[in-house]
Design an enzyme around this catalytic site. Structure first.
Site, PDB file in Angstrom:
ATOM      1  N   CYS A 164      -2.545  -2.238   9.066  1.00  0.00           N
ATOM      2  CA  CYS A 164      -2.997  -1.518   8.296  1.00  0.00           C
ATOM      3  C   CYS A 164      -4.210   0.315   8.231  1.00  0.00           C
ATOM      4  O   CYS A 164      -3.460   0.906   7.687  1.00  0.00           O
ATOM      5  CB  CYS A 164      -3.557  -1.966   6.951  1.00  0.00           C
ATOM      6  N   ARG A 193      -0.527  -6.458  16.014  1.00  0.00           N
ATOM      7  CA  ARG A 193       0.497  -4.890  15.361  1.00  0.00           C
ATOM      8  C   ARG A 193      -0.670  -4.574  15.536  1.00  0.00           C
ATOM      9  O   ARG A 193      -1.843  -4.174  15.081  1.00  0.00           O
ATOM     10  CB  ARG A 193       1.065  -5.815  13.243  1.00  0.00           C
ATOM     11  N   THR A 197       0.933  -1.302  -0.093  1.00  0.00           N
ATOM     12  CA  THR A 197       0.012  -0.279  -0.254  1.00  0.00           C
ATOM     13  C   THR A 197       1.021   1.319   0.407  1.00  0.00           C
ATOM     14  O   THR A 197       2.018   1.711   0.475  1.00  0.00           O
ATOM     15  CB  THR A 197      -0.899  -0.190   1.144  1.00  0.00           C
ATOM     16  N   GLU A 215      -3.936  -4.403  -2.723  1.00  0.00           N
ATOM     17  CA  GLU A 215      -3.702  -6.173  -2.620  1.00  0.00           C
ATOM     18  C   GLU A 215      -5.447  -5.516  -1.925  1.00  0.00           C
ATOM     19  O   GLU A 215      -5.088  -4.905  -0.219  1.00  0.00           O
ATOM     20  CB  GLU A 215      -2.731  -6.794  -2.051  1.00  0.00           C
TER      21      GLU A 215
HETATM   22  P1  NAD Z   1       4.554  -8.194   6.588  1.00  0.00           P
HETATM   23  O1  NAD Z   1       5.288  -6.925   7.615  1.00  0.00           O
HETATM   24  O2  NAD Z   1       4.029  -8.921   7.213  1.00  0.00           O
HETATM   25  O3  NAD Z   1       5.860  -8.676   5.511  1.00  0.00           O
HETATM   26  C1  NAD Z   1       7.086  -8.328   5.031  1.00  0.00           C
HETATM   27  C2  NAD Z   1       8.282  -8.548   3.924  1.00  0.00           C
HETATM   28  O4  NAD Z   1       9.042  -7.873   3.861  1.00  0.00           O
HETATM   29  C3  NAD Z   1       8.542  -9.339   6.459  1.00  0.00           C
HETATM   30  O5  NAD Z   1       8.541  -9.836   6.147  1.00  0.00           O
HETATM   31  C4  NAD Z   1      10.206  -8.439   5.603  1.00  0.00           C
HETATM   32  O6  NAD Z   1      11.114  -9.344   6.163  1.00  0.00           O
HETATM   33  C5  NAD Z   1      10.127  -8.209   3.998  1.00  0.00           C
HETATM   34  N1  NAD Z   1      11.555  -7.477   3.468  1.00  0.00           N
HETATM   35  C6  NAD Z   1      11.257  -6.234   4.221  1.00  0.00           C
HETATM   36  N2  NAD Z   1      12.335  -5.826   3.014  1.00  0.00           N
HETATM   37  C7  NAD Z   1      12.060  -6.909   1.586  1.00  0.00           C
HETATM   38  C8  NAD Z   1      12.990  -6.128   0.985  1.00  0.00           C
HETATM   39  N3  NAD Z   1      14.110  -5.525   0.725  1.00  0.00           N
HETATM   40  N4  NAD Z   1      13.089  -7.878   0.137  1.00  0.00           N
HETATM   41  C9  NAD Z   1      12.746  -9.711   0.663  1.00  0.00           C
HETATM   42  N5  NAD Z   1      12.454  -8.465   2.139  1.00  0.00           N
HETATM   43  C10 NAD Z   1      11.612  -7.797   2.178  1.00  0.00           C
HETATM   44  O7  NAD Z   1       4.045  -7.118   6.022  1.00  0.00           O
HETATM   45  P2  NAD Z   1       2.465  -7.364   4.817  1.00  0.00           P
HETATM   46  O8  NAD Z   1       1.041  -7.389   6.126  1.00  0.00           O
HETATM   47  O9  NAD Z   1       2.472  -8.088   4.036  1.00  0.00           O
HETATM   48  O10 NAD Z   1       2.290  -6.195   4.291  1.00  0.00           O
HETATM   49  C11 NAD Z   1       3.271  -5.518   3.679  1.00  0.00           C
HETATM   50  C12 NAD Z   1       2.550  -4.760   2.478  1.00  0.00           C
HETATM   51  O11 NAD Z   1       1.114  -4.743   1.756  1.00  0.00           O
HETATM   52  C13 NAD Z   1       2.530  -3.015   3.137  1.00  0.00           C
HETATM   53  O12 NAD Z   1       1.795  -1.929   2.382  1.00  0.00           O
HETATM   54  C14 NAD Z   1       0.664  -2.920   3.580  1.00  0.00           C
HETATM   55  O13 NAD Z   1       0.274  -2.121   3.948  1.00  0.00           O
HETATM   56  C15 NAD Z   1       0.055  -3.820   2.206  1.00  0.00           C
HETATM   57  N6  NAD Z   1      -1.266  -4.443   2.706  1.00  0.00           N
HETATM   58  C16 NAD Z   1      -1.027  -5.650   3.764  1.00  0.00           C
HETATM   59  C17 NAD Z   1      -2.419  -5.961   4.992  1.00  0.00           C
HETATM   60  C18 NAD Z   1      -2.475  -7.049   5.156  1.00  0.00           C
HETATM   61  O14 NAD Z   1      -3.369  -7.685   5.264  1.00  0.00           O
HETATM   62  N7  NAD Z   1      -1.516  -7.399   6.263  1.00  0.00           N
HETATM   63  C19 NAD Z   1      -3.144  -6.434   3.385  1.00  0.00           C
HETATM   64  C20 NAD Z   1      -3.238  -5.363   2.126  1.00  0.00           C
HETATM   65  C21 NAD Z   1      -1.939  -5.040   2.352  1.00  0.00           C
HETATM   66  C1  UGA Z   2      -8.407  -4.978   6.410  1.00  0.00           C
HETATM   67  C2  UGA Z   2      -9.375  -4.037   5.199  1.00  0.00           C
HETATM   68  O1  UGA Z   2     -10.835  -5.372   5.491  1.00  0.00           O
HETATM   69  C3  UGA Z   2      -8.534  -5.760   3.693  1.00  0.00           C
HETATM   70  O2  UGA Z   2      -9.411  -4.776   3.491  1.00  0.00           O
HETATM   71  C4  UGA Z   2      -7.439  -4.370   3.416  1.00  0.00           C
HETATM   72  O3  UGA Z   2      -6.310  -4.950   2.688  1.00  0.00           O
HETATM   73  C5  UGA Z   2      -6.181  -4.309   4.608  1.00  0.00           C
HETATM   74  O4  UGA Z   2      -6.916  -3.837   5.854  1.00  0.00           O
HETATM   75  C6  UGA Z   2      -4.746  -4.168   4.345  1.00  0.00           C
HETATM   76  O5  UGA Z   2      -5.183  -3.288   3.701  1.00  0.00           O
HETATM   77  O6  UGA Z   2      -3.743  -4.401   5.041  1.00  0.00           O
HETATM   78  P1  UGA Z   2      -7.249  -6.722   8.284  1.00  0.00           P
HETATM   79  O7  UGA Z   2      -6.309  -5.564   8.499  1.00  0.00           O
HETATM   80  O8  UGA Z   2      -6.730  -7.689   7.780  1.00  0.00           O
HETATM   81  O9  UGA Z   2      -7.741  -5.950   6.714  1.00  0.00           O
HETATM   82  O10 UGA Z   2      -8.526  -6.397   9.303  1.00  0.00           O
HETATM   83  P2  UGA Z   2     -10.318  -6.013   9.114  1.00  0.00           P
HETATM   84  O11 UGA Z   2     -10.584  -7.103   9.174  1.00  0.00           O
HETATM   85  O12 UGA Z   2     -10.367  -5.214   7.981  1.00  0.00           O
HETATM   86  O13 UGA Z   2     -10.182  -5.482  10.785  1.00  0.00           O
HETATM   87  C7  UGA Z   2      -9.798  -4.169  11.062  1.00  0.00           C
HETATM   88  C8  UGA Z   2     -10.309  -3.816  12.818  1.00  0.00           C
HETATM   89  O14 UGA Z   2     -11.539  -3.552  12.601  1.00  0.00           O
HETATM   90  C9  UGA Z   2      -9.958  -5.030  13.647  1.00  0.00           C
HETATM   91  O15 UGA Z   2      -9.638  -3.896  14.671  1.00  0.00           O
HETATM   92  C10 UGA Z   2     -11.370  -5.448  13.356  1.00  0.00           C
HETATM   93  O16 UGA Z   2     -11.610  -5.891  14.698  1.00  0.00           O
HETATM   94  C11 UGA Z   2     -12.343  -4.182  13.311  1.00  0.00           C
HETATM   95  N1  UGA Z   2     -13.692  -4.000  12.736  1.00  0.00           N
HETATM   96  C12 UGA Z   2     -13.679  -4.883  12.077  1.00  0.00           C
HETATM   97  C13 UGA Z   2     -14.893  -4.145  13.575  1.00  0.00           C
HETATM   98  O17 UGA Z   2     -14.434  -3.148  15.411  1.00  0.00           O
HETATM   99  N2  UGA Z   2     -15.726  -3.830  13.541  1.00  0.00           N
HETATM  100  C14 UGA Z   2     -16.644  -4.407  12.154  1.00  0.00           C
HETATM  101  O18 UGA Z   2     -17.653  -4.666  11.694  1.00  0.00           O
HETATM  102  C15 UGA Z   2     -15.692  -5.036  11.452  1.00  0.00           C
END
Ligand code: NAD
Ligand code: UGA
Length: 422
Positions: free
Chosen positions: A256, A324, A122, A147
């Site tokens: 996020c 987190r 993101t 994503e």
């Molecule tokens: P994460 O911290 O779980 O994973 C990131 C990984 O990248 C780590 O394992 C880290 O060691 C690795 N990394 C960092 N620098 C690197 C490099 N130069 N080469 C290889 N590996 C490297 O993070 P995440 O939750 O997967 O989120 C990643 C991105 O996706 C963020 O921008 C987040 O906002 C976005 N996103 C997250 C979610 C979610 O639900 N977690 C959903 C949608 C989008």
């Molecule tokens: C959220 C979005 O739902 C995803 O679409 C997005 O890709 C992602 O962030 C991201 O960009 O990382 P996620 O962080 O896994 O996904 O969690 P959610 O299920 O959205 O919940 C987020 C927070 O809101 C949690 O603390 C949850 O408990 C809270 N929540 C959710 C509520 O308090 N009430 C609700 O009705 C729904």
């Protein structure tokens, strides 16, 4: 089928790598964390995600999924390189792009000609261009493909998305990225990079807005004597409103929503727009943590000093091990700051986190407790033995910050019960 490098083996990267390999592509997934790569190569999945282990194993057994240390190693044979690295909150609230830039610097010299770099992290508007600059390769296109998966249902969400968003000024690169999703049924929106990046941020911000709205509605319900469960039911049947993301709770959190909502405020501010609505959404959320603490304090007669508090739930939501930016951890901290003696249990958290030493079972935290607080909506909490819980507690009081438990049944057992908005 394509040769794909996925940079980052976290929640998004590992899911992306495993799902693309399950669609038949040849995937090399890289991380900088050597221990993580070693564990993955040994078949060990470092995160809790439903269905992930099975498709990782399937990909590895089929020779379509490998894990390596170093982004450059994965990039050498890639037709597509997906950036799935962290974009944490910077000091001023903006997204910190240093991981993205470092990854782009590492893969730049290694990528074969005509490769496509795809941003799945993101990232703020303008980042696609920033990656182009860091790569310094005229023969490599950069595409935004944000994503939308949720933790806990990441594999399902990746393979069954509501939409696929692709942002590029290069039509042929956009079509090549769209073709990677062969076998996934979803509308595909092809747009410019700035619009794709904006879609990602505003989608998260809108969902956070819905939750802050319902938490504010819950406060109104408490003030006027209405029941938020019925209120939400009545609202949600209006198809323009819907039932999703209207569950009141202890506030939204996770890796996020908090960082992305602040980043969007910053993006708007930098572009000359003061996003006051979103600032309000964040303020309501910060207040919600405090509202839960006040409910706990009210239950025990006005002071938390020396009060023994049992807590169920530490993850930011159920069905994940991710703590987190968890509202539960924030609230435990606020309770402890007011002198409470807090003991917490979570089914997915076994190691100490933020100075909290989790208990081994849900009953032990009730032993001698003056009040029990439910902070994460784990289904298993509903089916515990509440006669046993009441017997263990110094006084049977519950603050249910997820409206998870059966209020009338608990009251029949002699509990004093406080929920959210009812
Ligand atoms: P994460 O911290 O779980 O994973 C990131 C990984 O990248 C780590 O394992 C880290 O060691 C690795 N990394 C960092 N620098 C690197 C490099 N130069 N080469 C290889 N590996 C490297 O993070 P995440 O939750 O997967 O989120 C990643 C991105 O996706 C963020 O921008 C987040 O906002 C976005 N996103 C997250 C979610 C979610 O639900 N977690 C959903 C949608 C989008
Ligand atoms: C959220 C979005 O739902 C995803 O679409 C997005 O890709 C992602 O962030 C991201 O960009 O990382 P996620 O962080 O896994 O996904 O969690 P959610 O299920 O959205 O919940 C987020 C927070 O809101 C949690 O603390 C949850 O408990 C809270 N929540 C959710 C509520 O308090 N009430 C609700 O009705 C729904």
């Amino acid at each position: 089928m394509a040769q794909i490098a996925v940079i980052g083996a976290g929640y998004v990267g590992l899911t992306t790598a495993a799902c693309f390999s399950s669609l038949g592509h040849d995937v090399v997934c890289a991380d900088i964390d050597e221990d993580r790569v070693e564990r993955l190569n040994a078949g060990e999945i470092p995160i809790v995600e439903a269905g992930l282990e099975a498709i990782v194993r399937e990909g590895m057994d089929g020779g379509r999924l490998r894990f390596v240390v170093g982004a450059d190693v994965a990039a050498r044979t890639a037709e597509f390189a997906y950036l799935c690295v962290p974009t944490p909150q910077g000091e001023d609230g903006s997204a910190d792009l240093s991981y993205i830039e470092a990854a782009a610097r590492q893969i730049g010299p290694a990528l074969p000609g005509e490769a496509v770099v795809v941003n799945k992290s993101t990232v703020p508007v303008g980042s696609t261009r920033a990656v182009e600059r860091v790569l310094g390769r005229d023969d490599v296109a950069v595409v935004s493909n944000p994503e939308f998966l949720r933790e806990g249902s990441a594999v399902h969400d990746f393979l069954n998305p509501d939409r696929i968003v692709i942002g590029s000024d290069d039509q042929s690169a956009a079509v090549r990225v769209a073709a990677l999703y062969i076998g996934v049924t979803a509308p595909i929106i092809v747009t410019d990079p700035a619009s794709a990046e904006t879609i990602k941020y505003v989608s998260n911000a809108f969902l956070a807005t819905k939750i802050s709205f319902v938490n504010a509605v819950a406060a109104v319900c408490e003030a006027v004597g209405a029941d938020v469960k019925d209120v939400v039911l009545g609202m949600g049947y209006d198809k323009r409103i819907g039932h999703e993301f209207l569950r009141p709770g202890p506030g939204w959190g996770g890796s996020c929503f908090p960082k992305d909502s602040r980043a969007l405020v910053h993006i708007a501010e930098t572009a000359g727009y003061s996003f006051d609505l979103l600032r309000g959404v964040i303020t309501v959320n910060d207040d919600q943590f405090q509202r839960v603490v006040t409910k706990v304090r009210d239950q025990v007669g006005g002071s938390l000093d020396g009060v023994k508090v049992g807590v169920w739930g530490l993850t930011f939501k159920a069905r994940t091990d991710d703590t987190r930016d968890s509202p539960a951890i924030r609230i435990v901290g606020l309770l402890a700051a007011q002198g409470a003696d807090v003991h917490a249990y979570d089914p997915a958290v076994k190691a100490p986190v933020d100075g909290i030493e989790p208990a081994g079972d849900p009953y032990s935290v009730c032993d001698g407790a003056d009040v029990l607080v439910v902070l994460t909506e784990w289904d298993e909490f509903r089916w515990l033995d509440f006669d046993k819980v009441a017997g263990l507690m110094a006084s049977p009081r519950i603050v249910d910050a997820r409206n998870l438990l059966d209020k009338p049944a608990l009251e029949r057992r002699g509990f004093r019960y406080t929920g959210i908005g009812r």
